[in-house]
Design an enzyme around this catalytic site. Structure first.
Site, PDB file in Angstrom:
ATOM      1  N   GLU A  62      32.575  35.787  46.472  1.00  0.00           N
ATOM      2  CA  GLU A  62      33.415  36.800  47.117  1.00  0.00           C
ATOM      3  C   GLU A  62      34.902  36.489  46.955  1.00  0.00           C
ATOM      4  OE1 GLU A  62      32.212  39.513  47.886  1.00  0.00           O
ATOM      5  OE2 GLU A  62      30.090  39.060  48.057  1.00  0.00           O
ATOM      6  N   HIS A  71      36.310  37.912  43.870  1.00  0.00           N
ATOM      7  CA  HIS A  71      36.816  39.284  43.973  1.00  0.00           C
ATOM      8  C   HIS A  71      38.225  39.294  44.575  1.00  0.00           C
ATOM      9  CE1 HIS A  71      33.189  41.218  42.689  1.00  0.00           C
ATOM     10  NE2 HIS A  71      32.460  40.822  43.720  1.00  0.00           N
ATOM     11  N   HIS A 116      40.608  38.227  41.909  1.00  0.00           N
ATOM     12  CA  HIS A 116      40.765  39.234  40.867  1.00  0.00           C
ATOM     13  C   HIS A 116      41.898  40.175  41.290  1.00  0.00           C
ATOM     14  CE1 HIS A 116      38.380  41.828  37.728  1.00  0.00           C
ATOM     15  NE2 HIS A 116      39.674  41.756  37.457  1.00  0.00           N
TER      16      HIS A 116
END
Length: 669
Positions: free
Chosen positions: A460, A463, A466
């Site tokens: 997670e 993400h 990112h």
């Protein structure tokens, strides 16, 4: 010392229902004015049509995200309800606006003007193409009658999706068990657990939230206990059955209005694929995985047969509620791996420190925890992100890690605000929130994570970063706004750090003694990595094939519940038993944007394994150059270019599936 961040950078989550309603109305009024102006342009150009529309998306994305996010995390019912209502109103408006023929004509005029396009850079050119595609896929090339019908369908689909996920957030089930029912659970599972007295017998309250349910499914020796809890979990949200049925039918109708045969064909056209390609991929993976899964299944059968024989109970087969229990038992038998023993070395504070340190070093960043942050709950931590070698601000993120009533009940990341270039040339900074449901502290024991929790944490946060590391001109392409079947690849790649001995030894310490995790223990943990990979990945194949089964249909008249149960038993090999269940009613992916895209989880694992094996494993997981290459070529571009381009630049070649097959223990052809 915490550096000063401008108020423009900070977000306000302390919104009342009136605040939410007012913000929604202001956003709609502002948007309507922008679209009216765009439609009125006599000579449409990139600057007077595309830029205003994209700038609206830039500046409004954070307000929209906060409003829709609060229904998942707020402790106040009135705020959650206002959040849901606000999202419904905004989505209805967006559907109305995307159906405006006058605006589409202006966009199309720019799209069809070679002179305008010739002057644009790559990201601006991509923006024009994506914007035109969105309008066309929303029916602007259709007749007025068909366009009106499509708008009505899309409005209803939006409402159905919001209601479906709202029901899931409200749907925690509970069961009462005696201590005997829960034989096999560690002592700390009972510390601080709520109890009720029924007919003079003390019973423990166990909910379907992950920190309650996962240990029971892994360790409860009583098969009826596991069955009762799993049955309850698979019977949540019966009202969602009808919502999904209606959604499937409407998606099919919408696709056919757009002259596609099926919803799957329509959605996959957006990423340049066909249902046949996806089905071929899934069936190929199913065939390969079955070779592993059958061997794994036989080992689990032997364990249950032996237990049944010792208890004098006839063996009738392996059921859904047996999978995790006997898989855990097999690891204990073959590798002396005890889940309870493992978690003693993963206190959440040490894990958090260690994992954040990994990301700091890999991406050349530094984090500062914000004291007394403006957050939605006291459990939430907030961090600022800075470049490691300068005073350049990067963004900030939130960690909301523990379960509570009416909170989103899985693990996910919300990209609250995209980064983008402001009109004055300055930068707007990204914001992301990781929401999870990790075990809370119990009595004298700190919050302890399973190794699976650790891998989830790494995933997670992948993400999150990112979003943090992406630098695009337009919010439309920021961070995880990539092709749907690439979204998971960067996060899946980062899961590998959870299996690296040198990494684990840096933060895995016993919560009582402070001793680092023993080297032999790590070796056994890593050796057990692929145990059950055939069966677990068949589970992913099942979800992908179910997605296609309900969406690659020409009439939309499918029995979503019956197909779910039939495919699950047929593909995963575990029996459904005599329970009436509807697990698809809590399969949020199907109503939250992954429809006809679930294959992407396995598809992107091919990319993630290739990236890790070809660069990080070969060059060193602590190699700063590799980390910066990854940040520059994979994370920074977001969706501003095709994922295939980013992959080839990072790998130095086209990706292949060799590393993935080897990573799960499959022999190559």
């Amino acid at each position: 010392m915490t550096k000063f961040i401008s108020k423009r950078t900070m977000l306000n989550f302390d919104l009342s229902p009136d605040d939410i309603a007012l913000t929604v109305d202001e956003m709609i009024a502002e948007s309507k004015a922008i679209l009216d102006q765009v439609a009125a342009e006599a000579v449409p150009t990139f600057n007077n049509v595309i830029v205003p529309l994209a700038t609206r998306e830039n500046t409004q994305n954070a307000d929209y995200s906060v409003i829709s996010f609060l229904q998942n995390v707020s402790t106040k019912k009135e705020v959650r309800d206002a959040s849901t209502k606000g999202e419904e109103k905004l989505n209805a408006f967006e559907i109305e606006m995307i159906m405006r023929e006058d605006v589409y004509k202006a966009v199309r005029a720019v799209y069809d003007n070679p002179a305008e396009l010739a002057a644009l850079g790559p990201e601006d050119l991509r923006l024009v193409g994506k914007m035109e595609q969105e309008y066309r896929h929303n029916g602007l090339a259709l007749s007025v009658e068909k366009r009106k019908k499509l708008g009505q369908i899309n409005k209803r689909l939006s409402d159905l999706g919001i209601k479906f996920n709202s029901n899931i957030n409200k749907s925690t089930g509970r069961v009462l068990f005696t201590r005997e029912d829960l034989d096999g659970l560690a002592d700390d599972y009972f510390e601080g657990r709520k109890m009720e007295v029924v007919d003079g017998v003390e019973k423990y309250v166990v909910t379907t939230k992950s920190p309650d349910m996962s240990p029971v499914m892994q360790a409860a020796k009583n098969e009826q206990t596991r069955k009762r809890l799993l049955t309850l979990n698979k019977q949540l949200c019966p009202e969602n059955i009808a919502l999904m049925q209606e959604t499937i039918a409407l998606r099919t109708e919408a696709a056919q209005l757009l002259e596609f045969k099926t919803h799957a064909e329509f959605k996959l056209s957006k990423v340049g694929k066909t249902p046949k390609e996806v089905m071929n991929f899934e069936h190929d993976m199913q065939t390969r995985l079955q070779l592993l899964a059958k061997t794994e299944f036989k080992k689990l059968e032997k364990l249950k047969q032996a237990e049944n024989k010792a208890a004098g109970v006839p063996y009738k087969g392996l059921y859904l509620w047996d999978h995790r229990y006997y898989s855990t038992l097999l690891k204990e038998h073959e590798h002396s791996i005890s889940e309870d023993e493992v978690k003693q070395y993963f206190p959440v504070k040490e894990v958090m420190r260690g994992i954040l340190d990994i990301y700091q070093k890999m991406f050349s960043l530094r984090f500062t925890k914000v004291e007394n942050p403006p957050v939605w709950h006291n459990d939430v931590d907030m961090y600022e992100v800075w470049e490691a070698t300068s005073d350049d601000f990067v963004g900030h993120f939130y960690l909301d890690l523990y379960p509570r009533e009416n909170k989103y009940n899985h693990a996910a990341v919300w990209p609250i605000r995209a980064g983008y270039d402001r009109e004055d040339g300055t930068r707007e900074y990204p914001v992301a929130a990781m929401v999870a449901n990790f075990p809370k502290p119990t009595g004298s024991t700190p919050a302890l994570l399973t190794h699976g929790n650790v891998v989830t944490f790494l995933h997670e946060l992948g993400h999150v970063f990112h979003g943090m590391c992406s630098v695009t001109k337009w919010a439309k392409f920021h961070g995880t706004n990539t092709e749907r079947d690439f979204v998971e690849a960067p996060s899946q790649m980062l899961e590998n750090w959870g299996w690296e001995p040198s990494v684990l030894r840096k933060f895995a310490v016993h919560h009582k003694t402070g001793e680092p995790i023993p080297e032999d223990f790590v070796k056994r943990l890593v050796a057990a990595k692929n145990k059950g990979s055939g069966l677990s990945n068949l589970g992913q194949v099942f979800f992908g094939l179910y997605d296609m089964a309900i969406h690659d249909t020409a009439d939309g008249k499918v029995d979503a519940k019956a197909i779910y149960n039939k495919l699950r038993e047929g593909i995963t090999m575990f029996k459904n038993g005599d329970i009436d269940s509807w697990g698809m009613a809590t399969f949020g992916h199907m109503m939250g944007g992954y429809d006809t895209g679930y294959y992407g989880y396995l598809w992107s694992q091919v990319f993630s394994a290739d990236m890790f094996a070809s660069r990080f494993f070969k060059e060193g997981i602590d190699n700063p150059k590799t980390g910066l290459d990854y940040r520059r070529e994979i994370l920074l571009p977001g969706g501003s270019r095709d994922a295939s381009v980013s992959l080839e630049k990072f790998l130095g070649r086209k990706p292949n599936n060799t590393a993935f097959l080897e990573s799960i223990g499959l022999k190559l052809d």
